[in-house]
Design a protein around this motif. Structure first.
Motif, PDB file in Angstrom:
ATOM      1  N   ARG A 235       2.650   8.317  -1.168  1.00  0.00           N
ATOM      2  CA  ARG A 235       4.019   7.951  -0.773  1.00  0.00           C
ATOM      3  C   ARG A 235       4.688   7.082  -1.836  1.00  0.00           C
ATOM      4  NH1 ARG A 235       2.568   7.246   5.527  1.00  0.00           N
ATOM      5  NH2 ARG A 235       2.289   9.477   5.909  1.00  0.00           N
TER       6      ARG A 235
ATOM      7  N   GLU B 161      -7.757   7.715   4.411  1.00  0.00           N
ATOM      8  CA  GLU B 161      -6.398   8.229   4.617  1.00  0.00           C
ATOM      9  C   GLU B 161      -5.329   7.200   4.242  1.00  0.00           C
ATOM     10  OE1 GLU B 161      -5.664  10.285   8.345  1.00  0.00           O
ATOM     11  OE2 GLU B 161      -3.609   9.516   8.329  1.00  0.00           O
ATOM     12  N   LYS B 162      -5.604   5.939   4.584  1.00  0.00           N
ATOM     13  CA  LYS B 162      -4.616   4.882   4.311  1.00  0.00           C
ATOM     14  C   LYS B 162      -4.318   4.809   2.810  1.00  0.00           C
ATOM     15  CE  LYS B 162      -4.077  -0.101   5.024  1.00  0.00           C
ATOM     16  NZ  LYS B 162      -4.418  -0.622   3.721  1.00  0.00           N
TER      17      LYS B 162
ATOM     18  N   HIS C  97      -5.858  14.325   4.140  1.00  0.00           N
ATOM     19  CA  HIS C  97      -5.083  13.094   3.915  1.00  0.00           C
ATOM     20  C   HIS C  97      -3.777  13.410   3.192  1.00  0.00           C
ATOM     21  CE1 HIS C  97      -8.594  11.262   5.363  1.00  0.00           C
ATOM     22  NE2 HIS C  97      -9.147  10.825   4.250  1.00  0.00           N
ATOM     23  N   TYR C  98      -3.846  14.339   2.238  1.00  0.00           N
ATOM     24  CA  TYR C  98      -2.619  14.752   1.524  1.00  0.00           C
ATOM     25  C   TYR C  98      -1.614  15.333   2.517  1.00  0.00           C
ATOM     26  CZ  TYR C  98      -2.966  14.048  -3.497  1.00  0.00           C
ATOM     27  OH  TYR C  98      -2.969  13.483  -4.736  1.00  0.00           O
TER      28      TYR C  98
ATOM     29  N   CYS D 167      -2.442   7.936   1.545  1.00  0.00           N
ATOM     30  CA  CYS D 167      -1.041   7.889   1.983  1.00  0.00           C
ATOM     31  C   CYS D 167      -0.259   6.868   1.159  1.00  0.00           C
ATOM     32  CB  CYS D 167      -0.941   7.548   3.470  1.00  0.00           C
ATOM     33  SG  CYS D 167      -1.414   8.935   4.511  1.00  0.00           S
ATOM     34  N   GLU D 168      -0.864   5.718   0.917  1.00  0.00           N
ATOM     35  CA  GLU D 168      -0.162   4.672   0.142  1.00  0.00           C
ATOM     36  C   GLU D 168       0.184   5.176  -1.255  1.00  0.00           C
ATOM     37  OE1 GLU D 168      -2.117   0.641   1.918  1.00  0.00           O
ATOM     38  OE2 GLU D 168      -2.571   1.131  -0.174  1.00  0.00           O
TER      39      GLU D 168
ATOM     40  N   GLU E  24      -1.242  14.625   5.609  1.00  0.00           N
ATOM     41  CA  GLU E  24      -0.624  13.510   6.347  1.00  0.00           C
ATOM     42  C   GLU E  24       0.382  12.790   5.461  1.00  0.00           C
ATOM     43  OE1 GLU E  24      -0.858  12.529   9.598  1.00  0.00           O
ATOM     44  OE2 GLU E  24      -1.887  14.470   9.718  1.00  0.00           O
ATOM     45  N   ALA E  25      -0.050  12.524   4.217  1.00  0.00           N
ATOM     46  CA  ALA E  25       0.802  11.748   3.304  1.00  0.00           C
ATOM     47  C   ALA E  25       2.124  12.464   3.021  1.00  0.00           C
ATOM     48  CB  ALA E  25       0.054  11.505   1.993  1.00  0.00           C
TER      49      ALA E  25
END
Ligand code: SF4
Ligand code: SF4
Length: 384
Positions: free
Chosen positions: A36, A28-29, A58-59, A32-33, A61-62
């Motif tokens: 974003r 996820e990290k 993950h998308y 997201c990085e 969340e991002a």
């Protein structure tokens, strides 16, 4: 960022979009990085071609807090079964997949809904005149999809789909490698024949990519360019694949080539890291010299035969082989075998030795690659 018209839809999309193929296994990290950083750079078009359920999560969340600022494209006509991507026309499976897609992305609408991966005329008929198009219309009418598109690798199918007037966006491979192949090659390969076996009439009947682009222009249908770097095979400094040394382009040159077609709204490269994203964003500040792609010429065409795109459209495999990964490792090993490659190959749950040569993958490959032969090649190279 540079923004381009999205056909006649009234939307404007960033000249560089983003696909999700290279973050499938990322945590996820990382997702997201990368997402974003892309949003911060002005990227506003994201394609969510299948991915794993976790990638979609993950998308979601991002994109929290920025969903309204971006366009999201999803695909109808696929599912993941037992961890494998499957192209399917099963109504129940596809609808279930769609519901999960909305849920995981934390949104109740998609900006583009692609009727997924259609590469033959019978399938096209089934898609446009059957439950898939009706369901897509229903999603559109209820606000869950804004535009209906189609993704295909075949010029003839793309022409027919656009001509039908039912398709508002086309997702199609555009890259220096694919565009250099003669238009009849894909058709012949799909029929399991050599181009030389085709009659002149058959060749003449096959539409050119230029005809397709002209039709899209006329109908106001924007093209989203998939596989802009041909799975990295045409990139300089790219260690994978077998084309290194033949066509060593930079991402800037590839993007520049793709955007030279006014009908193409944006390419959607997959970025595995912020660094890869930045290499593409360099297009925005590149000089004319850096964007120059005049070294691309058709003298290299013959060398491109049988180059896998590592896309896994040939899945599912009854032996659960990750065909793209096995082929990629074989390609790399063919250039130079290393201990690291051996370790990566040996850590796969299934590999070349498990192939039963059923040939179903070869039939499904939109690029006419003999995937089954690649499994054999991998087994020979790695000895297992
Ligand atoms: S064999 Fe074809 S479908 Fe399979 S990964 Fe390679 S290019 Fe994609
Ligand atoms: S030929 Fe081999 S790799 Fe292809 S689907 Fe059959 S078992 Fe899987």
């Amino acid at each position: 960022m540079i923004y381009r018209e999205f056909g006649k839809t009234g939307m404007k999309v960033s000249a560089i979009g983003m696909g999700c193929e290279y973050v499938w296994t990322a945590d996820e990290k990382t997702v997201c990085e990368v997402v974003r950083a892309a949003v911060d750079a002005g990227v506003n078009y994201f394609d969510l071609f299948v991915g794993t359920p976790t990638t979609r999560e993950h998308y979601g969340e991002a994109l929290k807090g920025v969903r309204e600022k971006v366009y999201l494209a999803g695909h109808l006509g696929c599912a993941d079964i037992e961890g494998q991507y499957v192209k399917t026309r099963d109504e129940e499976l596809c609808q279930e997949f769609m519901q999960q897609l909305y849920e995981k992305l934390q949104t109740d609408y998609l900006d583009v809904l692609f009727l997924h991966n259609c590469d033959d005329l019978e399938d096209l008929d089934h898609i446009l005149n059957g439950w898939m198009y009706s369901y897509a219309r229903e999603l559109k009418e209820t606000g869950h999809a804004k535009l209906i598109g189609i993704s295909t690798h075949n010029t003839k199918i793309a022409m027919e789909a656009v001509k039908s007037g039912k398709i508002e966006v086309l997702m199609f491979p555009v890259n220096p490698l694919f565009n250099l192949l003669p238009q009849d090659t894909a058709d012949a390969r799909m029929k399991g024949r050599e181009v030389k076996e085709m009659t002149e009439e058959e060749k003449a009947a096959y539409p050119t990519k230029q005809e397709l682009y002209a039709l899209c222009e006329e109908m106001g249908v924007p093209i989203v360019a998939m596989k802009p770097f041909a799975a990295g095979n045409i990139l300089k400094d790219h260690e994978e694949g077998r084309l290194k040394g033949l066509l060593e382009l930079t991402p800037v040159q590839c993007i520049s080539y793709i955007l030279s077609f006014p009908q193409v709204a944006c390419p959607v490269p997959g970025f595995a890291s912020v660094e890869e994203l930045e290499q593409s964003l360099e297009y925005l500040t590149a000089t004319e010299q850096e964007r120059d792609f005049s070294e691309i010429n058709d003298s290299l065409v013959g060398k491109f035969a049988n180059q896998c795109m590592y896309c896994n459209h040939c899945q599912p495999c009854p032996k659960q082989i990750d065909i793209a990964e096995v082929t990629k490792l074989a390609d790399m090993a063919e250039k130079e075998m290393t201990e690291d490659l051996k370790k990566r190959y040996q850590s796969l749950d299934a590999s070349g030795k498990d192939c039963i040569h059923c040939g179903s993958c070869t039939k499904r490959c939109p690029f006419g690659i003999d995937a089954s032969a690649n499994m054999q090649r991998a087994q020979k190279l790695f000895g297992c």
